[in-house]
Scaffold this active site. Structure first.
Site, mmCIF file in Angstrom:
data_model
loop_
_atom_site.group_PDB
_atom_site.id
_atom_site.type_symbol
_atom_site.label_atom_id
_atom_site.label_comp_id
_atom_site.label_asym_id
_atom_site.label_seq_id
_atom_site.Cartn_x
_atom_site.Cartn_y
_atom_site.Cartn_z
ATOM 1 N N ASP A 11 1.100 -0.946 -0.310
ATOM 2 C CA ASP A 11 -0.387 0.177 -0.072
ATOM 3 C C ASP A 11 0.983 0.958 -0.458
ATOM 4 O O ASP A 11 1.619 1.218 0.849
ATOM 5 C CB ASP A 11 -0.725 0.362 1.103
ATOM 6 N N ASP A 130 -13.546 -4.388 -1.600
ATOM 7 C CA ASP A 130 -13.365 -4.086 -0.517
ATOM 8 C C ASP A 130 -14.727 -3.788 0.199
ATOM 9 O O ASP A 130 -15.708 -3.565 -0.341
ATOM 10 C CB ASP A 130 -13.522 -2.931 -0.119
#
Length: 254
Positions: A11, A130
């Site tokens: 990330d 997600d």
């Protein structure tokens, strides 16, 4: 049984690798180019690179950083974050990525999946999803975008099936509830999506031990497990994880 893949996720925020819990309290943990090179040396099967602020800030992918990472690894490399147009997909692939992950933009503009798959092939288009628990949804899970900040109201199973019908060749399925906790993957969510679509599903969110990976790769029916915290922390290397999975009877790539 097909051999399972181990994938490391980087990330990235402001050009640096970051890590948080349930998308919150992110801290700087290193240089993504150096980290990518190290995980490649350790024998990771694939890398995923997410620019976690690109969509929220309304900008495209950082192509020079992608190119620098790609120059260090010779394995499949997937990039997500800020990819909103066909030109973004093209430039990301030309910078060295084999695949692009469409998450927020896939929800906002599903035709991007179809067009991307038509031009570049299904194997290049990954749906990033997600999901968080929501008892009001038929599947029990709702889809979120913009780094987990916005509830779309979409049902997770229905969205996964629609995205695959449009042309997504793979799904990276992240559990917001488990993300960064290192307490185990969301097995019911992973198994439900894996059983609902004919493409590979990569489990994400919650990996903390090799046993967690073994569980999601077998009981969860995932084709691959995405990890971050457990290797970023130095608690494990790719080699030790693969050796333990082999001991647990899970076939993995050498």
């Amino acid at each position: 049984m097909l051999k399972k893949r181990i994938i490391v996720c980087l990330d990235v925020k402001d050009g640096r690798t970051t890590k948080g819990v349930k998308f919150l309290n992110n801290i700087d943990i290193g240089d993504p180019v150096e980290m990518a090179a190290e995980y490649y040396r350790q024998g990771v099967d694939e890398l995923v690179f997410y620019d976690i602020m690109a969509s929220a800030r309304g900008r495209g992918p950082i192509l020079d950083l992608i190119a620098n990472v790609a120059s260090q690894v010779f394995i499949p490399f997937c990039v997500g974050g800020g990819i909103t147009t066909i030109d973004d997909i093209r430039s990301t692939i030309l910078a060295g990525a084999e695949k692009v992950s469409l998450n927020s933009q896939a929800v906002k503009n599903p035709e991007l999946i179809r067009e991307g798959a038509r031009i570049f092939g299904n194997q290049c288009i990954v749906l990033g999803m997600d999901a968080a628990r929501d008892v009001s949804k038929p599947s029990g899970y709702s889809v979120f975008i913009n780094g987990g900040r916005v509830d779309t109201g979409l049902d997770a199973r229905e969205w996964a099936q629609k995205a695959v019908a449009l042309g997504a060749g793979e799904i990276v399925l992240n559990s917001i509830d488990a993300d960064g906790t290192k307490e185990g993957y969301e097995i019911p969510l992973t198994r439900m999506i894996a059983e609902s679509v004919p493409v590979p599903v990569i489990a994400s969110g919650g990996g903390g031990t090799p046993e967690h990976l073994a569980s999601v790769l077998t009981d969860g029916k995932a084709d691959a497990a995405l990890i971050a915290s457990m290797v970023h922390s130095g608690a494990y290397t790719i080699g030790t994880i693969k050796n333990e999975l082999k001991t647990l009877g899970v076939p993995v790539r050498s």
